[in-house]
Write a protein that holds these residues in place. Structure first.
Motif, mmCIF file in Angstrom:
data_model
loop_
_atom_site.group_PDB
_atom_site.id
_atom_site.type_symbol
_atom_site.label_atom_id
_atom_site.label_comp_id
_atom_site.label_asym_id
_atom_site.label_seq_id
_atom_site.Cartn_x
_atom_site.Cartn_y
_atom_site.Cartn_z
ATOM 1 N N PRO A 156 93.941 -3.479 56.845
ATOM 2 C CA PRO A 156 94.503 -4.779 56.610
ATOM 3 C C PRO A 156 93.472 -5.148 55.536
ATOM 4 O O PRO A 156 93.774 -6.266 54.612
ATOM 5 C CB PRO A 156 94.905 -5.548 57.862
ATOM 6 C CG PRO A 156 94.220 -4.639 58.865
ATOM 7 C CD PRO A 156 93.855 -3.598 58.356
ATOM 8 N N HIS A 157 92.305 -5.094 56.039
ATOM 9 C CA HIS A 157 91.880 -6.088 54.420
ATOM 10 C C HIS A 157 90.925 -4.598 53.842
ATOM 11 O O HIS A 157 89.649 -4.844 53.520
ATOM 12 C CB HIS A 157 90.570 -6.367 55.155
ATOM 13 C CG HIS A 157 90.701 -7.370 56.111
ATOM 14 N ND1 HIS A 157 91.263 -8.859 55.822
ATOM 15 C CD2 HIS A 157 91.058 -7.542 57.606
ATOM 16 C CE1 HIS A 157 91.319 -9.488 56.953
ATOM 17 N NE2 HIS A 157 91.549 -8.763 57.538
ATOM 18 N N HIS A 158 92.199 -4.113 53.080
ATOM 19 C CA HIS A 158 91.475 -2.236 52.827
ATOM 20 C C HIS A 158 90.284 -2.961 51.641
ATOM 21 O O HIS A 158 89.139 -2.688 50.471
ATOM 22 C CB HIS A 158 92.216 -1.114 52.484
ATOM 23 C CG HIS A 158 93.546 -1.859 51.512
ATOM 24 N ND1 HIS A 158 93.461 -1.555 50.579
ATOM 25 C CD2 HIS A 158 95.208 -2.342 51.787
ATOM 26 C CE1 HIS A 158 94.600 -2.039 50.001
ATOM 27 N NE2 HIS A 158 95.320 -2.048 50.819
ATOM 28 N N THR A 159 90.497 -4.266 50.590
ATOM 29 C CA THR A 159 90.062 -4.522 49.587
ATOM 30 C C THR A 159 89.101 -4.775 49.271
ATOM 31 O O THR A 159 87.976 -4.319 48.608
ATOM 32 C CB THR A 159 91.326 -5.763 48.877
ATOM 33 O OG1 THR A 159 91.147 -6.583 49.098
ATOM 34 C CG2 THR A 159 92.590 -5.131 47.904
ATOM 35 N N GLU A 432 99.998 -3.647 54.748
ATOM 36 C CA GLU A 432 98.538 -3.125 53.855
ATOM 37 C C GLU A 432 99.007 -3.025 51.949
ATOM 38 O O GLU A 432 98.274 -3.409 51.448
ATOM 39 C CB GLU A 432 97.853 -1.646 54.481
ATOM 40 C CG GLU A 432 97.291 -2.371 55.528
ATOM 41 C CD GLU A 432 97.285 -1.516 56.761
ATOM 42 O OE1 GLU A 432 96.877 -1.421 58.395
ATOM 43 O OE2 GLU A 432 98.051 -0.648 56.453
ATOM 44 N N THR B 105 95.019 -7.804 52.923
ATOM 45 C CA THR B 105 96.488 -7.521 52.093
ATOM 46 C C THR B 105 98.034 -7.375 51.824
ATOM 47 O O THR B 105 98.353 -7.560 50.769
ATOM 48 C CB THR B 105 95.799 -5.634 51.545
ATOM 49 O OG1 THR B 105 96.564 -5.558 52.655
ATOM 50 C CG2 THR B 105 94.661 -5.504 51.369
ATOM 51 N N LEU B 170 92.837 -7.140 42.763
ATOM 52 C CA LEU B 170 92.277 -5.954 43.295
ATOM 53 C C LEU B 170 93.867 -4.613 42.716
ATOM 54 O O LEU B 170 94.125 -3.261 42.534
ATOM 55 C CB LEU B 170 91.298 -5.514 44.394
ATOM 56 C CG LEU B 170 90.148 -5.859 43.724
ATOM 57 C CD1 LEU B 170 89.705 -5.599 45.527
ATOM 58 C CD2 LEU B 170 89.582 -4.312 43.435
#
Lengths: 759, 413
Positions: A156-159, A432, B105, B170
């Motif tokens: 969920p925090h892939h960035t 996501e 995200t 991003l």
């Protein structure tokens, strides 16, 4: 030795060695040589070749065969050649991942002289301090984590993990046989999400899986990762002579099929080794059993006039310092015996141990083999003793020990397309990254259900206002964080919590799934927990709580469940002569009606009472087997004895199936019906306990003949007269005819299917 | 046979099924709906301008005070140097509204408000994306604003707004905009340092009420904002989102007023009774105004008051600073003074002992002082706590005494 049901001696095997592969970076080769490794085992070289060729692999080799080098070698090789390359390692438990990082560090350490940059590996889990998380995200070459952390912390925090994802070359999934049932079905969806994010960053990592010995490693790996894999299972590691001993404690009550306590017998056997200065590891099934065995063994040592400190306990949660101390003790001979819960929790190097005593079958053959493999890591002679309890499955194993050396029948089963699991993960995935119109969740490889349903699920979530469609994409429009609401490991979404009120301070002593609760913890039930009796004062159905207090009474309670099953959709059905087998979607409704109080030993009925609980409805999948009605009269005397026979057969199947479906006995239920409303015939239904099913019934459809013949073997080899808890069940419950009629039914089924096979 | 959607609905309604999402959404409507001037309303990105004359008061601060903010004030607010050659005209006050507070995200920024001084006005410009597919327009508008900016002012922007904007950039593949390079003052930092001890919380609303003496009327509560936006997405009814736009304007005015107020604090031109004097002193040191900090005089509202523990701590800060500046005579005087403080005597004593041992080489005096302090405060019993920090302290204390004794023996024989 009396009670030994099998003593197999596996001869020593010489290793199959191969030179270091040509392409291997010299720094790695030098590093290995410094650690005394001058050649590779053949399976390590094979893995290196396949992985450098870009293939996904699943490696299946026994414990202590240098499995981790199979993936560490090609991955470190790639990282040395391309400093930007990244790898993600997934282990099912935290303890295991900590071990692996230790092993990795040992490989990386000698590299610093010849590699111009530092190769960084980090563990990222709940214990990782916030202060180093940023460093891990940006500069970890190898990030070691577990599925739960990937699910809630990374995806969920892939960035924030852009450096990892943009350069992700490898995903290692170790111990994949753990990913079965509900956990495995969730895990497959976590991997679908991982791959979806990888596509966003334009990478498609290779997957490297490792598995213990199971029947279907390739199938499992392919389902979990949604891609084809190459199977590597030819072990090239040498092995010393190995004795595998199955010990069945003597029968003390023939009617009840009761045997001497396996714990006491384990203690006796372990002491024989330990008092003779043979270093031994004893595996118990639970933390409580570790404590009990430890107490028994230390008492035994005192009686033998030996210091009790020679034996140490080891459970999960021990600190690294304590581990090192036990290791040091083992090396110095100050520790002769270690009692532990689980081979995987044993984060210590027990390389010098000669004997493993397994107190009670650990639940799977793969698990038993891993524990047995913990003894004799070097080339000396070693022994593993499996002490069995009187549980039916263990009695079956006592008769069929060949599984341990001829290959396991256990198949790990997952269903990534279980609707409620799929729905949870589509939500997580939408959080996501937005879904595109036409996008399919999952790949073509892992079944049609998941992918075709995607759009429909998205539309549904839009109706529910969880998603919002904007132009050609669906966006997450809820304030909540979906991954947090989805637990990968809990089976039923809702359980009844059992609260002990005996003492002033209430405490939770256990949980029970919603479908079993009406039988076990209805008002005034006697609930057995770890050998203690509790009276259920109140079952608060609305709040999902059962309040109990400890008692000592001379009876137990036996509740009656009235179940009904309706077939809603048939997935597959097959007719063999007069018999019919199939699997499909069903609705099971059940309601607890009444219970009896039954006196211990005499089984006297002390009275009965009604149970007032709401009816429960479960949508799930089931397997069914229907017999011809002509069985009555021809071979079975009456409808009553047919009923008893069906009941007995259903019990046998339920006892035996965990060995084929690699699940727990409680993961499914059996329902025999003399006249099924579905087709009017005598039928046995076996249904999956998880809402929507997780693939057990589908698998059962394909392996049923195997299971039936195993059930027949168990029935035939049991010495009881009219049935006992170890086979069809006690006659008082299943009836006097259960064994004889059950035998006729199973013989009929096996004969029919054998006929099929020979055609 | 059931359709998939029927099955999905069943999953939701079943007692054993998945968790339910709130389908009834909170709606917040202002008491007096009013039409607002909107500069340009497209169906993609809504841009709204609000101007305020500099005579406008936000609580006890007049916007004209903003003009007084200079690089000194900025350094003070940030507690760091690096804001040279900046004037009030260069500041961009930024606040965002988002679809949630969890981060990750799946949390979107849907409204960006930017305030700045423009001649004789304070102008707030707001960008609202009318649907998710226009996110790139919102981010492009933000990028254009940022391109001319020299300094950002936010409240909690360092850990919330900016990381979230970075994630959005991003995800929209606009990686080129590097927000971290811009000078940035996060007002939460000075607020925490200066008022944490005297405020009920450091939330903007509490700061406004207690420091700026401003109470918002009919303001939408923060928790309702995501739901109102989700409703707006479906209805596209401007009246529905208006309270959120107003809330955002107030936030930005609040940022400006708070900055001006901090300007006063930095020059000590206001009542400082609620300000933590130690942090004020430290910030002065951080921005290189040590001499000025040392001049905090007895007439100052922060003067040393024997009964106040804050003033004792301030005295200690001063003494330590003087020591760092090698002004031992002055620092020792202050440490001597602190020997009268029950709380800080031990630290002061160690500092003096260090001086006598290493600088003056008077080991006997150092040891005598330690024993004297021990006796005076019965330190042994006082420090016999099981606190780990104290245990280390005790250990160090005893070790120092031991070392001093050795040195005394060595040099006296």
């Amino acid at each position: 030795m009396a009670g030994v049901s099998r003593w197999e001696v596996l001869p020593p095997q010489s290793g199959n060695y191969v030179e270091f592969p040509d392409g291997l970076h010299p720094a790695l080769a030098d590093g290995l040589k410094k650690r005394g490794i001058n050649k590779l085992y053949s399976h390590q070289a094979e893995a290196y070749q396949e992985i450098t060729r870009g293939r996904n692999v699943v490696i299946v080799t026994p414990t202590a065969s240098g499995k981790t080098l199979c993936y560490n070698l090609p991955i470190l090789d790639q990282i040395i050649k391309d400093g930007a390359a990244r790898a993600l390692y997934l282990f099912p438990t935290k303890a295991l991942s900590q071990d692996q990082v230790g092993e990795l560090h040992a490989m990386i350490e000698p590299l610093h002289e010849s590699v111009p940059f530092a190769i960084k590996t980090y563990t990222f889990d709940g214990d990782t301090p916030v202060s180093i998380r940023r460093t891990i995200k940006s500069s970890g070459h190898i990030v070691v984590t577990n599925p739960d952390m990937l699910h809630t912390g990374i995806l969920p925090h892939h960035t924030q993990w852009i450096k990892l994802f943009e350069n992700l070359r490898y995903v290692v999934i170790d111990e994949i046989h753990h990913y079965r049932g509900v956990f495995g079905s969730h895990f497959a969806n976590v991997i679908r999400r991982l791959k979806r994010i990888c596509r966003f960053y334009n990478v498609s990592p290779q997957f490297i899986c490792c598995s213990a010995t199971i029947a279907n490693p390739k199938e499992l790996a392919e389902t979990l990762i949604g891609e084809p894999v190459i199977l590597i299972d030819k072990n090239g590691a040498p092995r010393g002579e190995k004795h595998i001993i199955l010990y069945n404690p003597p029968v003390i009550n023939k009617d009840l099929g009761l045997r001497k306590s396996y714990l006491r017998e384990s203690e006796r056997i372990s002491l024989q080794f330990i008092t003779n200065q043979i270093q031994t590891v004893v595996f118990a099934r639970s933390r409580l059993n570790v404590e009990i065995l430890l107490t028994y063994l230390r008492e035994g040592m005192k009686k033998a006039k030996k210091p009790a400190s020679l034996i140490r306990g080891y459970r999960g949660g021990y600190l690294p310092l304590e581990r090192r101390e036990i290791e040091r003790g083992l090396k110095a001979g100050e520790v002769i015996g270690v009692v532990s819960t689980n081979a995987l929790e044993l984060g210590i190097d027990v390389g010098s141990l000669q004997v493993a005593v397994i107190a009670g079958y650990p639940g799977t053959i793969a698990g038993a083999l891993q524990q047995a493999g913990r003894a004799g890591r070097r080339l000396e002679t070693s022994a593993a003793v499996l002490v069995l309890s009187s549980a039916p499955l263990e009695q079956y194993i006592a008769e069929h020990p060949e599984f341990f050396w001829e290959g396991s029948p256990e198949a790990a089963i997952v269903d990534p397309n279980n609707l409620s699991i799929l729905l949870s993960h589509i939500k997580c995935a939408a959080f996501e990254l937005p879904f595109h119109v036409g996008e399919r969740f999952g790949s073509r490889f892992d079944g049609e259900g998941g992918i075709d349903a995607t759009q429909e699920v998205l539309e549904y979530l839009e109706e529910e206002r969880v998603l919002h469609r904007s132009d050609d994409r669906w966006h997450w429009t809820a304030e909540s964080y979906p991954a947090e609401a989805v637990s990968l490991r809990s089976a039923a979404e809702e359980n009844i919590v059992i609260i002990d009120t005996t003492h002033a301070k209430e405490r939770v002593i256990g949980e029970i799934d919603l479908f079993a609760a009406p039988l076990m913890v209805h008002d005034d039930a006697i609930y057995l927990h770890e050998g203690r009796q509790f009276h259920v004062d109140k079952l608060d159905w609305e709040r999902r709580k059962a309040y109990v207090h400890e008692v000592r009474v001379d009876h137990y309670t036996d509740a009656q469940l009235k179940s009904d099953l309706k077939v809603i959709d048939v997935f597959e059905e097959k007719q063999i002569e007069q018999d019919l087998l199939g699997h499909g979607e069903v609705v099971v409704t059940s309601v607890a009606t009444m219970y009896k109080k039954i006196k211990f030993a005499t089984h006297e009925n002390l009275g009965w009472a009604k149970i007032y609980l709401p009816e429960i409805e479960l949508h799930t999948t089931a397997f069914w087997y229907s017999l011809p009605e002509e069985l009555i009269g021809a071979e079975i005397q009456s409808q009553d004895s047919l009923g008893e026979g069906l009941k007995g057969t259903a019990n046998l199947l339920q006892n035996i199936l965990p060995i084929f479906l690699m699940c727990d006995r409680k993961d499914f239920s059996a329902l025999p019906m003399v006249r099924s409303p579905y087709n009017g015939r005598p039928t046995i239904y076996l249904w999956d306990h998880y809402p929507g099913g997780i693939g057990l019934s589908k698998k059962l459809f394909s392996i049923f003949p195997l299971a039936a013949s195993a059930a027949l073997n168990l029935l035939r080899s049991c010495n009881c007269r009219n049935g006992c808890p170890s086979c069809v069940g006690p006659p008082l419950e299943t009836g006097e005819q259960a064994k004889s009629a059950g035998r006729i039914i199973l013989e009929h089924v096996v004969r029919l299917h054998e006929g099929q096979c020979s055609h | 046979m059931q359709s998939l959607k029927e099955k999905l609905r069943e999953l939701r309604s079943a007692k054993t099924g998945i968790e339910q999402h709130p389908t009834s959404v909170v709606s917040f409507r202002p008491v007096q709906p009013a039409i607002d001037p909107v500069e340009k309303q497209s169906n993609k990105l809504l841009i709204r301008n609000k101007s305020y004359p500099l005579s406008f008061f936000y609580g006890n601060v007049q916007l004209s005070e903003l003009a007084l903010i200079d690089s000194n004030v900025l350094s003070f607010m940030a507690g760091a140097k690096g804001f040279e050659n900046l004037t009030a005209q260069d500041l961009l006050f930024v606040d965002t509204e988002t679809t949630g507070l969890a981060g990750g995200t799946g949390t979107y920024v849907f409204l960006i408000g930017i305030g700045r001084l423009n001649g004789d006005e304070f102008v707030v410009k707001q960008y609202l994306m009318n649907d998710f597919c226009h996110e790139d327009l919102l981010l492009a508008a933000f990028a254009a604003e940022i391109a001319t900016a020299k300094c950002l002012i936010t409240f909690n922007g360092k850990s919330f707004d900016l990381p979230l904007l970075k994630t959005r950039l991003l995800l929209n593949r606009k990686e080129t905009l590097d927000l971290e390079l811009l000078p940035h003052v996060d007002l939460l930092i000075p607020v925490r340092r200066l008022w944490k001890k005297s405020l009920p919380s450091c939330a903007l609303a509490d700061v406004e009420a207690n420091i700026l003496r401003y109470n918002r009327v009919n303001d939408i509560p923060g928790w309702a904002i995501p739901h109102v936006y989700f409703d707006y997405l479906r209805s596209q009814d401007f009246q529905e989102i208006l309270p959120v736009l107003r809330h955002n304007v107030q936030d930005i005015l609040s940022l400006a007023a708070l900055s001006a107020y901090l300007g006063r604090v930095s020059k000590r031109e206001t009542n400082l009774s609620h300000v933590d004097p130690v942090w004020l002193f430290r910030i002065y040191c951080q921005v290189g105004k040590e001499e000025e900090a040392l001049r905090f005089s007895p007439e100052d509202p922060l003067s040393i008051n024997e009964s106040s523990s804050a003033s004792e701590r301030l005295l200690l800060e001063k003494a330590l600073l003087l020591k760092r500046m090698n002004r031992f005579q002055e620092s020792n005087m202050l440490f001597e003074q602190l020997l009268n403080s029950r709380q800080l005597a031990k630290i002061a004593c160690i500092e003096l002992a260090k001086f006598y041992e290493h600088k003056a080489k008077d080991y006997r005096r150092a040891l005598e002082l330690m024993i004297q302090v021990e006796k005076r405060y019965e330190l042994r019993s006082l420090l016999a706590g099981n606190d780990q920090v104290e245990a280390i302290w005790d250990y160090e204390w005893e070790r120092r005494k031991l070392r001093l004794r050795k040195k005394i023996n060595l040099y006296s024989s």
